[in-house]
Structures are given as structure tokens and as C-alpha cells.
Design a protein around this motif. Structure first.
Motif, short mmCIF file in Angstrom:
data_model
loop_
_atom_site.label_atom_id
_atom_site.label_comp_id
_atom_site.label_asym_id
_atom_site.label_seq_id
_atom_site.Cartn_x
_atom_site.Cartn_y
_atom_site.Cartn_z
N GLY A 57 0.61 -1.49 0.01
CA GLY A 57 -0.04 0.17 0.06
C GLY A 57 0.71 1.43 -0.03
O GLY A 57 1.93 1.40 0.15
N SER A 58 0.31 2.37 -0.07
CA SER A 58 0.45 3.57 -0.26
C SER A 58 0.12 4.65 0.95
O SER A 58 -0.40 4.33 1.03
N LYS A 59 1.44 5.40 1.31
CA LYS A 59 0.30 6.87 2.35
C LYS A 59 0.93 8.18 2.26
O LYS A 59 2.31 7.89 1.88
N MET A 60 0.10 8.77 2.53
CA MET A 60 0.63 10.46 1.94
C MET A 60 -0.26 11.14 3.69
O MET A 60 -0.62 11.22 3.83
N LEU A 61 1.10 12.17 4.49
CA LEU A 61 0.90 13.01 5.00
C LEU A 61 1.74 13.58 5.40
O LEU A 61 2.61 13.92 4.84
N VAL A 62 0.71 15.15 6.15
CA VAL A 62 0.82 16.22 5.62
C VAL A 62 1.14 17.01 7.36
O VAL A 62 0.56 16.03 7.71
N TYR A 63 2.09 17.08 7.16
CA TYR A 63 2.69 17.75 8.68
C TYR A 63 3.31 19.15 9.18
O TYR A 63 3.21 19.87 8.08
N ASP A 64 2.84 19.33 10.10
CA ASP A 64 3.28 21.10 10.11
C ASP A 64 4.69 20.84 10.75
O ASP A 64 4.88 19.98 10.98
N LEU A 65 5.64 21.85 11.53
CA LEU A 65 6.82 22.00 11.23
C LEU A 65 6.96 21.28 12.89
O LEU A 65 7.87 20.63 13.44
N ALA A 113 7.49 6.55 10.49
CA ALA A 113 8.19 7.10 10.17
C ALA A 113 8.83 7.34 9.52
O ALA A 113 9.41 8.71 8.58
N GLY A 114 8.80 6.48 8.11
CA GLY A 114 9.11 6.54 6.51
C GLY A 114 8.53 8.17 6.10
O GLY A 114 9.11 9.17 5.19
N THR A 115 7.29 8.34 6.02
CA THR A 115 6.79 9.77 5.47
C THR A 115 7.06 10.78 6.61
O THR A 115 7.37 12.45 5.90
N LEU A 116 7.80 10.58 7.84
CA LEU A 116 8.61 11.89 8.73
C LEU A 116 9.78 12.08 8.18
O LEU A 116 10.21 13.32 8.30
N GLY A 117 10.02 10.99 8.05
CA GLY A 117 11.60 11.11 7.69
C GLY A 117 11.22 12.19 5.68
O GLY A 117 12.02 13.27 6.20
N CYS A 118 10.39 12.19 5.52
CA CYS A 118 10.10 12.29 4.27
C CYS A 118 10.25 14.03 3.82
O CYS A 118 10.75 14.81 4.29
N MET A 119 8.47 14.43 4.71
CA MET A 119 8.77 15.79 5.50
C MET A 119 9.63 16.85 6.14
O MET A 119 10.27 17.22 5.75
N LEU A 120 10.31 15.91 7.04
CA LEU A 120 12.07 17.16 7.24
C LEU A 120 12.36 17.15 6.24
O LEU A 120 13.16 18.09 6.38
N MET A 121 12.83 15.84 5.36
CA MET A 121 13.51 16.67 3.98
C MET A 121 13.31 17.54 3.35
O MET A 121 13.91 18.39 3.02
N ALA A 122 12.14 17.50 3.38
CA ALA A 122 11.18 18.60 2.44
C ALA A 122 11.68 19.67 2.96
O ALA A 122 11.65 20.80 2.72
N ALA A 123 10.95 19.90 4.68
CA ALA A 123 11.46 21.08 4.99
C ALA A 123 12.45 21.59 5.11
O ALA A 123 12.56 22.36 4.70
N VAL A 124 13.63 21.38 5.29
CA VAL A 124 15.14 21.52 5.51
C VAL A 124 15.57 21.98 3.59
O VAL A 124 15.68 23.16 3.91
N ALA A 125 14.71 21.16 3.32
CA ALA A 125 15.06 21.74 1.39
C ALA A 125 14.43 23.38 1.17
O ALA A 125 15.09 24.06 0.52
N ALA A 132 15.71 19.38 12.82
CA ALA A 132 14.13 18.46 12.53
C ALA A 132 13.77 18.02 13.35
O ALA A 132 12.97 18.14 13.53
N ILE A 133 14.96 17.20 13.37
CA ILE A 133 14.38 15.80 14.27
C ILE A 133 14.42 16.51 15.79
O ILE A 133 12.71 15.79 16.39
N GLU A 134 15.27 17.41 16.08
CA GLU A 134 14.24 18.01 17.82
C GLU A 134 13.40 18.49 17.64
O GLU A 134 12.14 18.56 18.99
N SER A 135 12.88 19.00 16.32
CA SER A 135 11.27 19.75 16.11
C SER A 135 10.37 18.40 16.15
O SER A 135 9.42 18.66 16.94
N ALA A 136 9.99 17.69 15.51
CA ALA A 136 9.56 16.79 15.04
C ALA A 136 9.58 15.88 15.82
O ALA A 136 8.13 15.01 15.25
N VAL A 137 10.62 14.43 16.07
CA VAL A 137 10.24 13.13 16.47
C VAL A 137 10.32 12.98 17.75
O VAL A 137 10.65 13.24 18.94
#
Length: 495
Positions: free
Chosen positions: A12-20, A434-446, A456-461
Motif C-alpha cells: 500500500g501507499s500512504k501520504m501524510l501532511v505535517y506541520d513543523l 517514520a518513513g513519511t515523517l523522515g520525508c517531511m523533514l527533508m522536504a522542510a529542510v530543502a 528538524a529531528i529535535e522539533s518533530a520526532v
């Protein structure tokens, strides 16, 4: 501000949208099934993409905030081959597919195990991509006809932006990526008849691939300025989303397969690592490298037990509206059993990767209860991981805590057994995706929303619960583990 991560998986696939702060603003998911018999395991890319399109539309129509940037993580070495008009040419072979065993032996004969490891950081094995690509090249016209050969990560990126770029961590699963030069190895790709131009351009973590195409933004009702950012291999992104930023923490993803990462003191490709099928792959943080151990049958083995030998209990509990695994955990909690399970049901992870291994259930009597078999399965997976971890420690890893993610992390019994066997803290996370959260962290850093991945880790994990070793159970498991190792050594070569 909102950032998204998409995880394209085997079932399956999943998509999660997060705040910072790591809070979930919206979540969408879709399920699909693999196909195949006789040792073949496949995904239909058309089916996967149909579900992804539906998911994107749902998010675009319902997410309360516009998405600034998104990254994609996906299953390992499976590829999508596209023709001149972007048509799908063949199904994707999955991890655990038996095709590629003969080709692996040929690769070793032609290139040599040591050289392959020096180039790719992977001990040659049919688990990885190149042998499967060779099989495809020899038995079909697909490779010859393919305009583009993509992983699911860059397939989604290409669909959304028109750009073909892939992360280092996905490329590294191919067994054809040079981790020293961070580029494709023409020498290895040529064994499968692949030209570098057919592959997506490898890019470093947090690279902006492009902005969503206007037509796609309109189709999916997404922010027309949304950026696509390089994501990565599913387990690597999950490691980031679990907070793996140093050597003291390991990350263990429990899904269909189980995969644990530990950070290496430095990049290393030794004969000892080859003997134990240990990897050396680039991580998302600059100049850091991970090694991994895995079980190829984690969730799949539990599902097999549920559907076969424990099928009567499943029927009874489902008729009562109860969750099967939650009830099995309750029944198995607090018991001790002589049952031991080798979890190599058709394939095996470390320290002896194999796609045609056989499993074992030992210690049965006419008085053995179903919950003993179930607990034996949970213990067997913990013992097998610890067997590999004992050898991994000789590389200089310094873990004192394991962050667990995936569906298996929902089982408190599983996590306590891991803590008792490994004799270290095990933690579950507030966000189990955790996979989608890791993606979110990279997207937000970029996108500049965080100054670094560490921030990013300190803020969201965030940690949900901590499990600590029970000294009595650790002593019990230390003795039982010695018997497990003897059983493993006696049964390893049985087919």
C-alpha cells in the motif's frame, strides 16, 4: 506551513501532511496486493500509480493547508520500466522474488565479490536489484525497450515534475551504484544491458527535484508552487524519521520485512562485512554511513501463522469483533515456552541472506498451546536479529537504544521482548509513520523551514513509550539464545 511525505510500499501507499512540530494535518492511504506464484513476487505499477493518483487527489481536496514541499520514500530495489510514451513495460519484481539467483553467481564470477562490495557497499546477493535486472534483460525485451528505468521514488517524482532524479539511498539498493563516486557504475549496469542514460540522475539528500507541473497541480488540486524533494529508500527515510542522528540510536522498522540500521564509525567495506552480508550505504546526513541487518519475513510470517496454524483462533476472535494480534499478545504475555522458531520461511536475512531458505518450528509437544507458538515466533525474530547484531557490533557500532517503527511497533509484547533480548532500551514513537515523517523533514529542510536535519529531528520526532530490560527475562533469554544459535547452525543448510 505544511510539508508532506509519501511512502510507496509493497502492500500500500500512504501520504501524510505535517506541520513543523510533527503534528499530522492530514493522512490518506490506499491498499493494493502483490501477485505471483512459484517464487515470483510482483507489483503492477499501473495499479500502484492509480492508487497514488487517488491519494494525491484526496489530499489536494481535503488538506487544510497548502503543501509547500513533499518528498517520496519507496520500497527498495524494485523498478518501473517505461517505454517511449511512458507506458509500463513490465511488472516490478519485489524483494524475496527468487529470480536473480543464477545471475548473482554470474556477477560474482565476472566481477568478483570484493570488487562489487568496494564499489557498491553491498555484498552481492539476489536480494538487490542488479541480478533481477539481468534476469529481466535476458528473458524479456523490457530493458532494451525502456526509455527510463526508475525506482518508485523517482517514478512519482517524474510523474509530478517531469524530472528524472533519484536519491543516493534508493540508487544504492540497485547493486549498481558507486557509493564512492556517488554515481552509477557503468561497469555493473552493463551486465544487465543498461545504459546510464536510462537511469535517473542521482542527487544528494534534500535536493529540490523541481516544482509540480501546472497540469498535475490542477489535476490533484495541489499547491501550484509545491516543490518535490529527493526522498530515499523506505528504511533510510524511516531511520531519519525515528531520530537516527548518531551512533547511540538504532532504527528498526517492523513491517512485511524487518530492517534495522546502525550508524558506522566510518565508511568501511571489509571481508568480515561480506561474510555476514553487512552493508555500507550512504545516509541522509553528510559523510555518514549506515549498516543494516534484516529479517525478510517479519510481518509476513505473523500473517502466515494467523491464516494457517492459528486460523481457528482468528475466526473466533474476528467473530467476536476482536483484533487477532492484540488478543494473541494478551494470551502470550507472561508465559515461557520451549518452542523455538527459525523465521526463514522461504527467505532469510542476516547473517546469511538467502531467497530460498526454509524455516523451522521446534520444541513442540502434544501439550503445546497456540499462544506458545505465537510467542515463539516473536522470540525467534528477536533472536535472529540479535544473532546478526552480535556480529554487527564488531564493526564498532555503539547502540544503547533502538527506536522501533512500522506495524510491529503497535505490539507492546514485541517491544518488551526486544528490550529483554537485546538488553537495551527500546522506544516507540508518537508518530509511527517514520518513513513519511523522515520525508517531511527533508522536504522542510530543502525549503528552508529548518536550518538543519538535526534541528528538524529535535522539533518533530517525539518518543511515545520507553521499554527497559527486565533483568530476570534477559537472563532467561540469554540462555535460550544459546540454544537458538545451535538450532540455527544445525538447520541453516536444510532445504
Amino acid at each position: 506551513m505544511a510539508y508532506a511525505g509519501m511512502d510507496v510500499g509493497t502492500s500500500g501507499s500512504k501520504m501524510l501532511v505535517y506541520d513543523l512540530k510533527g503534528n499530522v494535518l492530514y493522512k490518506a492511504s490506499r491498499k493494493y496486493e502483490e501477485s505471483g506464484t512459484g517464487g515470483h513476487r510482483e507489483l503492477n505499477p499501473d495499479t500502484v500509480m492509480k492508487n497514488i493518483r487517488e491519494m494525491l487527489t484526496e489530499v489536494g481536496e481535503n488538506c487544510p493547508e497548502p503543501i509547500e514541499a513533499m518528498a517520496v520514500t519507496s520500497l527498495g530495489e524494485s523498478i518501473v520500466c517505461l517505454g517511449e510514451n511512458d507506458e509500463i513495460l513490465w511488472n516490478s519484481m519485489l524483494t524475496g522474488d527468487s529470480r536473480g539467483i543464477e545471475e548473482t553467481n554470474e556477477i560474482i564470477e565476472k566481477v568478483g565479490s570484493e570488487r562489487i562490495f568496494e564499489i557498491t557497499g553491498l555484498p552481492p546477493n539476489e536480494l538487490y536489484g542488479l541480478p533481477k535486472y539481468m534476469w529481466l534483460s535476458r528473458n524479456t525485451e523490457v530493458i532494451k525497450k525502456a526509455k527510463a528505468i526508475l525506482f518508485y521514488e523517482d517514478y512519482v517524482g517524474y510523474m509530478l515534475t517531469g524530472q528524472r532524479k533519484v536519491s543516493y539511498t534508493s540508487a544504492a539498493r540497485s547493486m549498481a551504484f558507486d557509493i564512492n563516486r556517488l554515481t552509477w557504475s557503468g561497469e555493473l549496469l552493463s551486465l544487465a544491458g543498461i545504459d546510464k542514460a536510462q537511469m535517473s540522475a542521482p542527487v544528494k539528500p534534500c535536493t529540490v527535484i523541481g516544482t509540480i507541473l501546472p497540469g498535475r497541480a490542477e489535476e490533484f488540486h495541489l499547491n501550484p508552487d509545491m516543490k518535490l524533494v529527493a526522498g530515499g529508500h523506505d528504511q533510510t527515510c524511516a531511520a531519519l524519521g525515528s531520530g537516527l542522528s548518531g551512533m547511540s540510536t538504532g532504527e528498526c522498522g517492523m513491517g512485511t520485512c524487518e530492517f534495522m540500521f546502525a550508524m558506522l564509525p566510518k565508511a568501511s567495506m571489509t571481508s568480515y562485512m561480506m561474510e555476514n552480508d553487512f552493508t555500507c550505504i550512504p545516509y541522509v546526513m553528510t559523510d555518514t554511513y549506515l549498516s543494516s541487518i534484516e529479517i525478510t519475513t517479519c510481518g509476513a510470517l505473523k500473517n502466515w501463522a494467523r491464516d494457517t496454524i492459528l486460523g481457528e483462533m482468528r475466526c473466533r476472535w474476528e467473530a467476536e469483533g476482536k483484533d487477532f494480534f492484540a488478543e494473541m499478545d494478551r494470551c502470550a504475555d507472561g508465559i515461557m515456552t520451549d518452542v523455538m522458531v527459525l523465521p526463514q520461511f522461504g527467505s532469510s536475512g542476516n547473517p546469511d541472506l538467502s531467497m530460498d531458505a526454509r524455516g523451522t518450528i521446534a520444541g513442540l509437544t502434544i501439550h503445546t498451546k497456540p499462544e506458545e507458538i505465537y510467542r515463539g515466533i516473536l522470540e525467534g525474530m528477536a533472536f535472529q536479529m540479535y544473532l546478526a547484531y552480535e556480529r554487527l557490533r564488531k564493526l564498532g557500532t555503539e547502540m544503547d537504544r533502538i527506536a522501533v517503527t512500522g506495524g510491529g511497533a503497535a505490539s507492546e509484547l514485541t517491544l518488551q521482548i526486544r528490550s529483554d533480548v537485546f538488553n537495551m532500551k527500546v522506544v516507540s514513537l508518537e508518530n509511527n509513520e517514520a518513513g513519511t515523517l523522515g520525508c517531511m523533514l527533508m522536504a522542510a529542510v530543502a525549503d528552508g523551514a529548518y536550518v538543519s536535519l538535526s534541528q528538524a529531528i529535535e522539533s518533530a520526532v517525539k518518543i511515545k513509550k520507553e521499554y527497559v530490560p527486565n533483568p530476570e527475562m534477559h537472563r532467561y533469554y540469554s540462555e535460550k539464545f544459546q540454544r537458538y544459535k545451535l538450532l540455527y547452525e544445525k538447520m541453516y543448510d536444510f532445504k
